[in-house]
Design an enzyme around this catalytic site. Sequence first.
Site, short mmCIF file in Angstrom:
data_model
loop_
_atom_site.label_atom_id
_atom_site.label_comp_id
_atom_site.label_asym_id
_atom_site.label_seq_id
_atom_site.Cartn_x
_atom_site.Cartn_y
_atom_site.Cartn_z
N GLU A 125 -18.35 21.07 13.27
CA GLU A 125 -19.59 21.58 13.10
C GLU A 125 -20.44 20.45 12.63
OE1 GLU A 125 -22.57 24.48 10.76
OE2 GLU A 125 -21.06 23.34 9.89
N ASP B 57 -16.15 22.60 8.83
CA ASP B 57 -17.63 22.85 8.49
C ASP B 57 -18.23 21.79 7.94
OD1 ASP B 57 -19.53 25.19 7.80
OD2 ASP B 57 -19.05 24.60 5.76
#
Length: 636
Positions: A372, A319
């Site tokens: 990401e 993330d």
Amino acid sequence: MEDLTKDLETGFITELDRYLYNNGRHYEIYEKLGAHPKTYNGKQGMYFAVWAPHASQVGVVGDFNGWNPDLNPMVPLADSGIWEVFVPEVGPGQLYKYSVTTSSGKILFKADPYAFYAEFRPQTASITYDLSAYTWKDQAWVKEREKQDPLSGPVSIYEVHLGSWKRKNREDKEGFYTYKEAAHELAEYIKDMGYTHIELLGIAEHPYDGSWGYQVTGYYAPTSRYGTPDEFMYFVDTMHQNGIGVILDWVPAHFPKDAHGLSEFDGEACYEYADPRKGEHPDWGTKVFDYSKYEVCNFLIANALYWVEKYHVDGLRVDAVASMLYLDYGRDQGDWVKNCGGGNENLEAIEFFKHLNSMVKKRGKGAVVIAEESTAWPKVTDQPENSGLGFTFKWNMGWMHDFLEYMKLDPYFRKYNHHKMTFGLTYFTSEKYILVLSHDEVVHLKGSMINKMPGLLEDKFSNLKLGYTFMLGHPGKKLLFMGQDFGQFHEWDEKDSLDWYLAREPLGENLLDYVRDLLHLYRKYPALYDNDYVWKGFSWINANDNEHSIFSFIRHGKGSQNSLLFVLNFTPVKRPEYRVGVPKQGKYTLVLDTSHGLYEKDKTALVYKSEKTPWDGQDNSIAYPLPAYGAAIFCF
């Protein structure tokens, strides 16, 4: 106490352990730090060890000593920042924390950073746990995974938040499914639909449900919201036995300021950068890991390997990568610190990623690491030896943005925005992309996927089927967030179950059936996945029919594999004899369209024979009745 320390140094944490850890190379450090069942001097008990380099004293407290900081003081190991103690007659299942005395004399009560299990929120204690009891049954899966190349295989991911996928009407733990309960229902659903993988939000322990698991306090503990570590192992094992890969969201970018967590763990900046211009995220109110410290990088890299090796997970989706790469991410001018060369790149985070991805590749037995990353940072998925970061895949956030902007338009205006759908095909080979329609796109007033679509109710469903067909044909692996495959109307809310009754309504059921058909078609035809990242895997037939908002293209298979022709009409206007050029003479079999779904289910496939009518720059063509908002896929 001195004898105990000497014995422990030679038996539990050795000089070699300390050397490797303090140099960021102890990839099983979770076997040493934390709480571990041991036998010492003929007595069974629990060995505790924790890194707290600035502390003046550390003790272990728990329900076994009345939470008294004076009863079980820990001993520092020379020049390492590590403290240790053996406590007899302590077994698995007991609550504990560390009492950390700061240099100023204040006592902090901290959860164990390496704890394998934690209390159900809002309680915050760690729980002693023995991870060695579970017997795995997925050996065949892991062995096969090691032989596969994920880049040339099918990857269609079902993104899931376990706490809101489904809930039960019961009072315990607010109706959450347990890992065991969810395992069987999810495996059945995923197999039926045809997804290859599941990606789980928020499995590492976190105090606040509204963070969705992205503000972690227990990096080594599967959240107790859904059960025990053994039960999570059962979940992964069940998925593997059903042929389903498991990917976890993983958050090495930042952590919350909760008093029991990593923030100022020993009274000073320990896991975070000391300078708040580097050590705090102003947008999120969280702390940033200090990637210049070997022990911090070791904590994170060992954690990644822990999930792969101890829980057999097949991948980690990292993330907020951009927030780690850029020193000025989310910060105003003057509120960030330049690197040694005067730039805004976090050189320490770059080296962290290279180290992380190299070790997962080396030890992960085919596990993948997904970035990401929301900017145009170069070579995210290239190898470190080529100045890349070494990730296996990268989320294609640019494609997602352009695609959704186009799909939200009234069809009349789509002809003026034709480039939004073609632009992604100019750079699809620049990284190893995954096309994503993730949870981030259906929260915070962005609207659910179905409610992004224009028109009346039936138009919305037709548009969504058409959009998903374009996504299937576009090069790159695929990800879809739960509920969007049957037309969930409400924005996602982590506090509520999905509206599963919609999947039994005619329009929702039809959409679900169609997505199932797309996913099974995807897995059947290698042309849709084995040439994802090379130019020869894709070619346009007509990228320029903006006046009609129609796109036609081919996905090419390797060698003698079948290729697939896609024709997609993004307007509500029927084209009774839409002619499309084809690359060679022969038969073109209609395998799927938006009106019928997958033709092979009832053996009614239609065959179109090419005509020697030049069209779209080709010598041959076929004519096909293209419905309003219609898509067709032909095999040849």
